[in-house]
Design a protein around this motif. Structure first.
Motif, PDB file in Angstrom:
ATOM      1  N   LEU A 264       3.629   2.053 -13.739  1.00 23.06           N
ATOM      2  CA  LEU A 264       1.936   3.046 -14.056  1.00 23.06           C
ATOM      3  C   LEU A 264       1.619   2.397 -15.950  1.00 23.06           C
ATOM      4  O   LEU A 264       1.492   2.155 -15.724  1.00 23.06           O
ATOM      5  CB  LEU A 264       1.893   3.868 -13.025  1.00 23.06           C
ATOM      6  CG  LEU A 264       1.647   3.280 -11.603  1.00 23.06           C
ATOM      7  CD1 LEU A 264       1.034   5.118 -11.416  1.00 23.06           C
ATOM      8  CD2 LEU A 264       0.499   2.341 -11.405  1.00 23.06           C
TER       9      LEU A 264
ATOM     10  N   ARG B 200      -4.966  -0.107 -15.103  1.00 24.56           N
ATOM     11  CA  ARG B 200      -4.148   0.779 -14.064  1.00 24.56           C
ATOM     12  C   ARG B 200      -4.893   1.044 -12.896  1.00 24.56           C
ATOM     13  O   ARG B 200      -4.956   1.798 -12.349  1.00 24.56           O
ATOM     14  CB  ARG B 200      -3.595   1.258 -14.804  1.00 24.56           C
ATOM     15  CG  ARG B 200      -2.486   3.245 -14.401  1.00 24.56           C
ATOM     16  CD  ARG B 200      -1.993   3.855 -15.182  1.00 24.56           C
ATOM     17  NE  ARG B 200      -1.888   3.212 -16.477  1.00 24.56           N
ATOM     18  CZ  ARG B 200      -1.766   3.276 -18.177  1.00 24.56           C
ATOM     19  NH1 ARG B 200      -3.268   4.422 -17.429  1.00 24.56           N
ATOM     20  NH2 ARG B 200      -1.891   2.787 -18.909  1.00 24.56           N
TER      21      ARG B 200
ATOM     22  N   MET C 285      -5.245   1.999  -9.067  1.00 26.40           N
ATOM     23  CA  MET C 285      -5.482   3.415  -8.836  1.00 26.40           C
ATOM     24  C   MET C 285      -5.984   3.559  -7.670  1.00 26.40           C
ATOM     25  O   MET C 285      -6.168   4.340  -6.900  1.00 26.40           O
ATOM     26  CB  MET C 285      -5.177   4.516 -10.285  1.00 26.40           C
ATOM     27  CG  MET C 285      -3.652   4.289 -10.913  1.00 26.40           C
ATOM     28  SD  MET C 285      -2.442   4.329  -9.474  1.00 26.40           S
ATOM     29  CE  MET C 285      -2.959   6.277  -9.126  1.00 26.40           C
TER      30      MET C 285
ATOM     31  N   VAL D 268       4.647   3.975  -5.417  1.00 27.21           N
ATOM     32  CA  VAL D 268       4.613   4.327  -6.768  1.00 27.21           C
ATOM     33  C   VAL D 268       5.192   6.712  -6.978  1.00 27.21           C
ATOM     34  O   VAL D 268       4.727   7.058  -6.350  1.00 27.21           O
ATOM     35  CB  VAL D 268       3.969   4.828  -7.748  1.00 27.21           C
ATOM     36  CG1 VAL D 268       4.790   5.418  -8.974  1.00 27.21           C
ATOM     37  CG2 VAL D 268       3.879   2.706  -8.186  1.00 27.21           C
TER      38      VAL D 268
ATOM     39  N   ARG E 119       5.753   9.639  -7.208  1.00 30.04           N
ATOM     40  CA  ARG E 119       5.410  11.067  -8.184  1.00 30.04           C
ATOM     41  C   ARG E 119       5.808  11.965  -7.923  1.00 30.04           C
ATOM     42  O   ARG E 119       6.408  12.427  -9.070  1.00 30.04           O
ATOM     43  CB  ARG E 119       3.915  11.651  -7.234  1.00 30.04           C
ATOM     44  CG  ARG E 119       2.943  10.254  -7.046  1.00 30.04           C
ATOM     45  CD  ARG E 119       1.603  11.375  -6.536  1.00 30.04           C
ATOM     46  NE  ARG E 119       1.048  11.865  -7.216  1.00 30.04           N
ATOM     47  CZ  ARG E 119      -0.086  13.400  -6.298  1.00 30.04           C
ATOM     48  NH1 ARG E 119      -0.127  13.158  -5.446  1.00 30.04           N
ATOM     49  NH2 ARG E 119      -0.647  13.517  -7.534  1.00 30.04           N
TER      50      ARG E 119
ATOM     51  N   TYR F 209       2.060   7.837  -4.464  1.00 28.59           N
ATOM     52  CA  TYR F 209       0.704   6.962  -4.313  1.00 28.59           C
ATOM     53  C   TYR F 209       1.428   5.543  -3.745  1.00 28.59           C
ATOM     54  O   TYR F 209       2.607   4.979  -3.337  1.00 28.59           O
ATOM     55  CB  TYR F 209       0.376   6.179  -5.821  1.00 28.59           C
ATOM     56  CG  TYR F 209      -0.575   7.614  -6.538  1.00 28.59           C
ATOM     57  CD1 TYR F 209      -1.095   8.328  -5.913  1.00 28.59           C
ATOM     58  CD2 TYR F 209       1.151   7.599  -7.615  1.00 28.59           C
ATOM     59  CE1 TYR F 209      -1.800   9.313  -7.170  1.00 28.59           C
ATOM     60  CE2 TYR F 209       0.183   8.405  -8.498  1.00 28.59           C
ATOM     61  CZ  TYR F 209      -1.182   9.538  -8.425  1.00 28.59           C
ATOM     62  OH  TYR F 209      -2.087  10.413  -9.100  1.00 28.59           O
TER      63      TYR F 209
END
Length: 151
Positions: A8, A16, A20, A46, A48, A99
């Motif tokens: 990211l 991005r 997102m 991704v 977190r 994500y």
């Protein structure tokens, strides 16, 4: 891992934001199997928070951990390359928040925004190269240790 190997932060803000917009927040409990080698790679994540181990099955009863991923790391790259099947398995090493991205939607977005597609492809390639180098170093270290212990 260095910032350069995080997905990211490597994307320019407009790309991005577009990526997102497709993200869905998910969580996995500790010890949850996220995917298995050979399964359909129809999404990616991704991370977190938490940790995920990537593993390779060596026998019907044994898996070997090949990498551990944490915050900011990309989980899953097989969605980007046909035949879209996982090369490794993945398991939550601790509770994980991530994500999640639908692979088909992201590939469509990359077709629409070719700059995003190129940046994403380059970044995934950089991540894979870094992971390959890390794995190579671990193998060399293990080989050196075995070789020395045999003397």
């Amino acid at each position: 891992m260095t910032k350069a190997t995080k997905l990211l932060p490597a994307l320019p803000p407009p790309q991005r934001e577009r990526l997102m917009a497709l993200a869905k927040e998910v969580s996995f409990p500790e010890d949850a199997r996220i995917f298995e080698a050979g399964g359909t790679a129809d999404r990616f994540w991704v991370i977190r928070s938490g940790a995920v181990s990537l593993d390779q099955r060596v026998t019907s009863l044994q898996r070997v951990t090949v990498a551990t991923l944490g915050s900011g790391d990309l989980l899953g790259w097989s969605w980007l390359f046909p035949p879209y099947q996982w090369d490794f398995g993945a398991e939550a090493f601790s509770p994980v928040r991530a994500y999640e991205f639908d692979a088909a939607e992201v590939r469509r977005l990359c077709d629409e925004d070719q700059q995003l597609g190129l940046i994403l492809l380059r970044q995934v390639a950089e991540i894979l190269a870094h992971r390959l180098e890390t794995t190579r170093g671990k193998l060399m270290e293990q080989y050196g240790m075995r070789r020395n212990s045999a003397l």
